[in-house]
Design an enzyme around this catalytic site. Structure first.
Site, mmCIF file in Angstrom:
data_model
loop_
_atom_site.group_PDB
_atom_site.id
_atom_site.type_symbol
_atom_site.label_atom_id
_atom_site.label_comp_id
_atom_site.label_asym_id
_atom_site.label_seq_id
_atom_site.Cartn_x
_atom_site.Cartn_y
_atom_site.Cartn_z
ATOM 1 N N CYS A 75 0.859 -1.182 0.000
ATOM 2 C CA CYS A 75 0.000 0.000 0.000
ATOM 3 C C CYS A 75 0.894 1.230 0.000
ATOM 4 O O CYS A 75 1.725 1.393 0.901
ATOM 5 C CB CYS A 75 -0.894 -0.024 1.244
ATOM 6 S SG CYS A 75 -1.907 1.457 1.482
ATOM 7 N N CYS A 186 -0.638 4.056 -6.247
ATOM 8 C CA CYS A 186 -1.568 3.383 -5.343
ATOM 9 C C CYS A 186 -1.790 2.001 -5.924
ATOM 10 O O CYS A 186 -2.003 1.867 -7.139
ATOM 11 C CB CYS A 186 -2.889 4.148 -5.240
ATOM 12 S SG CYS A 186 -4.164 3.284 -4.289
#
EC number: 5.1.1.3
Length: 277
Positions: A75, A186
């Site tokens: 992440c 992302c």
């Protein structure tokens, strides 16, 4: 030898990190993995840095307590918020993240030195990518936050005119900046790569950190002599466990689209409220 047989821990705020998990499965097919999607607390993008750090370290604490041999922060938002803390906290367990692998790939790919980065509000505001690119010569970096992308991916909406229109609006400043390379900052965003490529045009190279992160993990495990030996018995296969802190059925429905037969159910786990130590 016992450490070699331990699983790899992977976590993300939701389903985005499955792009990293998929690359790890492809490049390290013999390895056991435990993946935690923090859908009960995510998405992380709108949260404060202390909140992101608390949720991330709580999951990291849980995975390390279960004896993982390496921890992958799949992440970008979590990597930007707590990487240094995680490496200090979990040493000697190696911690692999997603930002530097993407930066290295983008620097190698660019032709005109103009690189775009899109990410969550928290990732862009953290300056993590700007800092990572600082050492690269002859590059200019342009960043744009795309906060609504994660919501669409988490709902399973990865195509259609509404998402394309949103992408065109977000990406217009990068087109005007004439970037030739775009970092998908992302791990959810590769699931929108078709739309993003359409909005940016075929002359722009999209960079996803998933494959590069898997290569980094392979390098780290090799250097530390932690690679799992290939089993002599062909009937012995890797164990891959997927867990969600939110609704496991909703997570399963989304995850199955990206992992296919690799996904054999999702375990519900309690929501991690924050790091305690």
């Amino acid at each position: 030898m016992s450490d070699r047989l331990a699983p790899i821990g992977i976590f993300d705020s939701g389903v985005g990190g499955l792009t990293v998990a998929r690359a790890i499965i492809d490049q390290l097919p013999d390895e056991d993995i435990v993946y935690v999607g923090d859908t009960g607390n995510g998405p992380y993008g709108p949260l404060t840095i202390p909140q992101i750090r608390a949720h991330s370290l709580a999951i990291g604490d849980d995975l390390v307590s279960r004896g993982v041999k390496a921890l992958v922060i799949a992440c970008n938002t979590a990597s930007s918020a707590c990487l240094r803390d995680a490496r200090e906290r979990y040493s000697p367990v190696p911690v692999v993240e997603v930002i530097l692998p993407a930066v290295r790939r983008a620097v190698a790919a660019t032709r005109n030195g103009r690189i775009g980065v899109i990410g969550t509000q928290a990732t862009i505001a953290s300056g993590a990518y700007q800092d990572a690119f600082a050492a690269a010569r002859d590059t200019e970096v342009f960043t744009v936050a795309c906060p609504r992308f994660v919501d669409f991916v988490e709902r399973g909406v990865t195509s259609g005119r509404q998402v394309l229109g949103l992408a065109e609006g977000y990406l217009e400043p990068l087109q005007l900046a004439e970037v030739d390379t775009l970092v998908l900052g992302c791990t959810h965003y590769p699931m929108l790569s078709g739309l993003i490529q359409l909005a940016m045009g075929d002359n722009v190279t999209l960079v996803s950190s998933a494959e590069e992160t898997a290569k980094d993990l392979l390098r780290v495990l090799t250097e530390l002599d932690l690679l799992r030996p290939h089993p002599d018995d062909p009937s012995v296969t890797a164990v891959r466990r997927f867990e969600a802190t939110g609704d496991p059925e909703a997570f399963t429905a989304l995850a199955a689209r990206f992992l296919g037969p690799t996904l054999d159910g999702v375990r519900p786990v309690r929501r991690h409220a924050g790091a305690g130590r």
